[in-house]
Scaffold this motif. Structure first.
Motif, PDB file in Angstrom:
ATOM      1  N   ASP A   1      55.327  77.637  86.989  1.00 15.85           N
ATOM      2  CA  ASP A   1      55.251  77.252  85.571  1.00 15.85           C
ATOM      3  C   ASP A   1      53.812  77.284  85.064  1.00 15.85           C
ATOM      4  OD1 ASP A   1      57.959  76.979  85.522  1.00 15.85           O
ATOM      5  OD2 ASP A   1      57.977  74.800  85.610  1.00 15.85           O
TER       6      ASP A   1
ATOM      7  N   ALA B   1      52.554  79.952  81.928  1.00 17.71           N
ATOM      8  CA  ALA B   1      51.923  79.482  80.685  1.00 17.71           C
ATOM      9  C   ALA B   1      51.014  80.561  80.107  1.00 17.71           C
ATOM     10  CB  ALA B   1      51.129  78.201  80.943  1.00 17.71           C
TER      11      ALA B   1
ATOM     12  N   GLU C   1      48.234  62.839  80.792  1.00 17.42           N
ATOM     13  CA  GLU C   1      49.339  62.493  79.898  1.00 17.42           C
ATOM     14  C   GLU C   1      48.839  62.294  78.471  1.00 17.42           C
ATOM     15  OE1 GLU C   1      51.642  59.011  80.862  1.00 17.42           O
ATOM     16  OE2 GLU C   1      52.932  59.363  79.116  1.00 17.42           O
TER      17      GLU C   1
ATOM     18  N   ARG D   1      48.410  65.728  76.991  1.00 22.91           N
ATOM     19  CA  ARG D   1      49.700  66.327  76.612  1.00 22.91           C
ATOM     20  C   ARG D   1      50.246  65.726  75.328  1.00 22.91           C
ATOM     21  NH1 ARG D   1      51.295  65.622  82.022  1.00 22.91           N
ATOM     22  NH2 ARG D   1      52.723  64.004  81.347  1.00 22.91           N
TER      23      ARG D   1
ATOM     24  N   LYS E   1      51.060  67.471  71.647  1.00 24.95           N
ATOM     25  CA  LYS E   1      52.383  67.423  71.006  1.00 24.95           C
ATOM     26  C   LYS E   1      52.290  66.961  69.557  1.00 24.95           C
ATOM     27  CE  LYS E   1      55.919  66.734  74.536  1.00 24.95           C
ATOM     28  NZ  LYS E   1      56.915  65.770  75.041  1.00 24.95           N
TER      29      LYS E   1
ATOM     30  N   ALA F   1      49.349  74.374  74.261  1.00 24.32           N
ATOM     31  CA  ALA F   1      50.626  73.679  74.425  1.00 24.32           C
ATOM     32  C   ALA F   1      51.344  74.178  75.673  1.00 24.32           C
ATOM     33  CB  ALA F   1      51.495  73.869  73.184  1.00 24.32           C
ATOM     34  N   ALA F   2      51.370  75.499  75.872  1.00 24.66           N
ATOM     35  CA  ALA F   2      52.013  76.053  77.067  1.00 24.66           C
ATOM     36  C   ALA F   2      51.309  75.564  78.329  1.00 24.66           C
ATOM     37  CB  ALA F   2      52.006  77.579  77.006  1.00 24.66           C
TER      38      ALA F   2
ATOM     39  N   SER G   1      49.512  72.830  78.658  1.00 28.96           N
ATOM     40  CA  SER G   1      49.638  71.382  78.844  1.00 28.96           C
ATOM     41  C   SER G   1      50.987  71.014  79.450  1.00 28.96           C
ATOM     42  CB  SER G   1      49.413  70.641  77.528  1.00 28.96           C
ATOM     43  OG  SER G   1      50.520  70.781  76.680  1.00 28.96           O
ATOM     44  N   ARG G   2      52.015  71.826  79.167  1.00 31.58           N
ATOM     45  CA  ARG G   2      53.329  71.523  79.742  1.00 31.58           C
ATOM     46  C   ARG G   2      53.321  71.673  81.261  1.00 31.58           C
ATOM     47  NH1 ARG G   2      55.259  73.339  74.635  1.00 31.58           N
ATOM     48  NH2 ARG G   2      55.060  75.525  75.182  1.00 31.58           N
TER      49      ARG G   2
ATOM     50  N   ASN H   1      51.598  68.462  85.123  1.00 36.76           N
ATOM     51  CA  ASN H   1      52.253  67.271  85.655  1.00 36.76           C
ATOM     52  C   ASN H   1      51.335  66.612  86.667  1.00 36.76           C
ATOM     53  OD1 ASN H   1      54.724  67.290  84.195  1.00 36.76           O
ATOM     54  ND2 ASN H   1      55.280  69.110  85.376  1.00 36.76           N
TER      55      ASN H   1
END
Lengths: 246, 246, 246
Positions: free
Chosen positions: B16, B20, B138, B141, B145, B201-202, B204-205, B208
């Motif tokens: 993932d 991104a 977090e 992220r 958003k 954004a991509a 940051s997703r 984790n």
């Protein structure tokens, strides 16, 4: 000028309760707290919303000149931001020429809407409801969800000792009924009115509460009341009945 | 020939992180582990990805001739498969003329992409970042958003003792700021650059993780670094700044 | 006339198992329980469904004249209602000229479909399956999900001591295999057939069970069997093979 601090999830529930009826609205800020009274564009639904000072963790209303400040807020935009932001913790709100919404280290600045462009605050119609029903809010929400599968309107009423909600499609029908002893309270006369489901559905989604109070009549508006934060938030919806065309 | 075993959810996070920036890419396999360095089609974002041998539970690199094997992988297809497959447990990877991905009793065989059809591995541009910020991933992220609700770009920078992220729409604005003592680390000069939100954004997703390190300058690229698996996976993104047109 | 009471989530699973093959169908009600046998519009899939009396908490079949009542039900509508209603607790079903579905205080009345407008109940084709495999239902569902990413059909079979499921796209392929000792049971000859994935995918979503039994042959239909409620619900699907065009 105004400054206050409030629990993030409580503010979100309040804003969602308002956006069930209007996206943009006037907001009155006074020493007692916040108040919104607004009708939707079609003049079918009204919300009378009160968020009392006690619901806030801090509350400073620094309006000198007058007791009450009136501003125009885009509540649906605020709802959007609260949805993606931090749901836990506090939110600090500061008002000067804009509304500053602070979540942790994030400050979101919302332009005010010119009050002149917003509809005037409606007067509360003088209504006398012959009937009052108090029931479990989750039951109410579930029944509305099932009714939405069937059509666009719902009948609500009281017949003798029974509160009922009815919906029907071309083929099928649904009836929810609770007797006096299954309700938290039932008082008053028989009643029966029809309402548009889309309004009630939006309202019911805001009811993250234990109980909801309904006021009913025959071919008469519906009044829905519920409270958040141990009564420090009071929400009242009024919904015009639909004319039965049979 | 190559054979390895790795935790399923770690592999998913790695894939993932790569997707991104790019869907398809060259993957270099050596005795040290895996490496991907690729730029997106628009030449705006670069990923430098390293999955070190220690991150694997088993690792056999049977390349005799040369130290390093280079293959072409459709990572977005692999991501798709990992999403629906078993998330728990191990995945065994075997490379011959195809890549065999074994989850429990399921073996998924992914055709390799001819390396000639893929863009050359980019050189890492020689950059000197005046400023470095380490913050909670977090928080990062969440801010991204909220910023996505407002527009398509975000300003990031440092001013004195404050790291800030700013976004604005026609009417509203958002500012996130953390002072030196609220950050895990802040060093260097003042900085200020604008970036496209869709790339960040991509990226940051994929974060984790607990913390993320940002390298910044003024009208200068952004470098983002974070680690998975106790440092055995290292991910670095480079993102070109947008030209401010004011 | 018929009256019964059953667990809400069990009824939902039953209805979902039926709607994997048909939206509307005949339902036979007898002293032994409920039975549905129906084929889909394309004549590719058949369901033979039995919900035995023991699965109900109460069961009163008041048909005097004949042993069995046959009615036409829109199961997909029933599924819709069960999805939004109360998932916990019991559901009371009452049949007169309509089917009354009572969840708590809500009574949903479903019009029956005229039996004449529904296809006749199919005869069960006389089939002899050379091969029988019992496996973990979650494994089966996962493999189907991965296979759906690849194409529109799946090969299932047995070769020696190995049960396998295979799918392929233009570039990639997938093979799931379990040896006899990894299966709950394997008996019979080698087998190999191709099936449409969309049917199997719909069926597999209904398999909220521990184990599923497959009956296979070569270029032969597939029979899938599983049970709910400790065997009081028995579901059997038959699926025609696809002709291999290679």
């Amino acid at each position: 000028m105004f400054r206050a601090r409030i629990d993030a999830s409580l503010l979100k529930e309040c804003v969602d309760a308002i956006t069930a009826v209007v996206d943009e609205s006037r907001l009155k800020i006074s020493d007692d707290g916040w108040r919104v009274r607004a009708v939707d564009a079609a003049n079918v639904a009204l919300i009378d919303f009160e968020l009392r000072r006690e619901a806030f963790d801090e509350y400073e209303n620094q309006t000198d000149e007058e007791q009450e400040t009136e501003i125009g807020i885009d509540f649906s935009k605020l709802s959007d931001i609260l949805r993606v932001g931090w749901r836990k913790g506090d939110i600090t709100l500061e008002l000067n020429d804009k509304l500053h919404v602070k979540m942790n280290a994030l400050s979101y600045t919302l332009s005010l809407i010119s009050i002149e462009t917003l509809r005037k605050e409606p007067k509360l119609p003088s209504l006398e409801f012959p009937t009052r029903v108090v029931l479990d809010a989750e039951d109410f929400r579930k029944v509305i969800k099932v009714a939405e599968k069937m059509g666009d309107h719902i009948v609500m009423g009281v017949s003798g000792d029974v509160f009922f909600m009815e919906a029907e499609s071309e083929m099928d029908s649904m009836r929810f009924e609770l007797r006096r002893e299954e309700l938290l309270s039932l008082s008053g006369d028989n009643a029966r009115s029809i309402f548009s489901l889309d309004y009630i559905a939006a309202m019911s989604r805001a009811m993250n509460v234990e109980t909801v109070t309904l006021y009913l009549g025959t071919d008469y508006p519906l009044r829905i009341e519920f409270e958040l934060a141990d009564g420090a938030v009071h929400i009242m919806y009024l919904l015009a009945p639909r004319i039965e065309s049979e």
